[in-house]
Design a protein around this motif. Structure first.
Motif, PDB file in Angstrom:
ATOM      1  N   GLY A  41       0.499  -1.309  -0.190  1.00  0.00           N
ATOM      2  CA  GLY A  41       0.150   0.277  -0.138  1.00  0.00           C
ATOM      3  C   GLY A  41       1.479   1.123   0.345  1.00  0.00           C
ATOM      4  N   THR A  42       0.638   2.632  -1.048  1.00  0.00           N
ATOM      5  CA  THR A  42       1.438   3.593  -0.997  1.00  0.00           C
ATOM      6  C   THR A  42       0.391   4.491  -0.494  1.00  0.00           C
ATOM      7  N   THR A  43       0.691   5.272  -0.535  1.00  0.00           N
ATOM      8  CA  THR A  43       0.047   6.833  -0.793  1.00  0.00           C
ATOM      9  C   THR A  43       0.586   7.499  -1.974  1.00  0.00           C
ATOM     10  N   GLU A  48       5.096   4.886   2.256  1.00  0.00           N
ATOM     11  CA  GLU A  48       4.199   3.441   2.710  1.00  0.00           C
ATOM     12  C   GLU A  48       3.931   3.346   4.672  1.00  0.00           C
ATOM     13  N   VAL A  51       1.650   1.082   7.452  1.00  0.00           N
ATOM     14  CA  VAL A  51       1.497   0.071   6.603  1.00  0.00           C
ATOM     15  C   VAL A  51       0.680  -1.472   7.712  1.00  0.00           C
ATOM     16  N   THR A 103      -9.683   0.793  -0.932  1.00  0.00           N
ATOM     17  CA  THR A 103      -8.353   1.063   0.266  1.00  0.00           C
ATOM     18  C   THR A 103      -9.600   0.112   0.903  1.00  0.00           C
ATOM     19  N   LYS A 107      -6.718   0.877   5.648  1.00  0.00           N
ATOM     20  CA  LYS A 107      -5.586   2.142   5.273  1.00  0.00           C
ATOM     21  C   LYS A 107      -5.701   2.832   4.860  1.00  0.00           C
ATOM     22  N   TYR A 110      -4.842   5.793   7.248  1.00  0.00           N
ATOM     23  CA  TYR A 110      -3.118   5.954   6.890  1.00  0.00           C
ATOM     24  C   TYR A 110      -3.361   6.451   5.415  1.00  0.00           C
ATOM     25  N   LEU A 112      -3.224   5.146   2.620  1.00  0.00           N
ATOM     26  CA  LEU A 112      -2.775   4.261   1.710  1.00  0.00           C
ATOM     27  C   LEU A 112      -3.827   3.597   1.052  1.00  0.00           C
ATOM     28  N   ARG A 113      -3.621   3.537  -0.543  1.00  0.00           N
ATOM     29  CA  ARG A 113      -4.490   2.943  -1.342  1.00  0.00           C
ATOM     30  C   ARG A 113      -3.267   1.292  -2.027  1.00  0.00           C
TER      31      ARG A 113
END
Length: 146
Positions: A41-43, A48, A51, A103, A107, A110, A112-113
């Motif tokens: 998962g990254t923004t 990361e 996570v 997401t 996630k 934070y 994240l996707r």
């Protein structure tokens, strides 16, 4: 020449490069992702961070649903209902809901996707395979522990 948008099938299958004369079709790169595992998962900025806490939030959510079902279910099969509710919640949350929203709840907290390095998102089938791989890795972890 008009400035109308390309037809919908062009946006799905490939792109168009508009030049001064006539639009030229450019084929989309095809990559074989059969064995590629999606990123954790990254923004949008590529970091990361978060996570592990995101995973813990999702795991707590799934466990809470399972414990609630265990508590509310009558009789000696309550543990079975709890385990099935936990697995069902985990599967639906990490495959169907994550495919629709890109997401999970943890996630999302934070930013994240889950996506591939090229920026595309995994399909429901790829998320399902990932879910089963994650479950199998738990058994593999216990097998290597002794």
């Amino acid at each position: 020449m008009s400035n109308a948008a390309p037809p919908r099938h062009a946006a799905r299958n490939s792109g168009y490069v508009r030049g001064p004369a006539r639009p030229t079709r450019v084929a989309r790169e095809t990559r074989d992702r059969k064995d590629e595992f999606p990123l954790t998962g990254t923004t949008s900025s590529g970091t990361e961070n978060g996570v592990i806490p995101a995973f813990l939030i999702d795991a707590a959510l799934h466990a809470t649903i399972g414990i609630t079902a265990w508590y509310l279910a009558p009789g000696p099969t309550a543990v079975l209902y709890g385990i099935l509710a936990w697995l069902g919640a985990s599967f639906l949350h990490r495959t169907v809901i994550q495919h629709r929203t890109r997401t999970t709840i943890g996630k999302c907290r934070y930013g994240l996707r889950l996506r591939y390095a090229d920026g595309t998102y995994p399909s429901t089938w790829q998320l399902t395979v990932q879910w089963f791989r994650g479950g199998w890795s738990c058994f593999d972890l216990f097998d290597n522990a002794h």
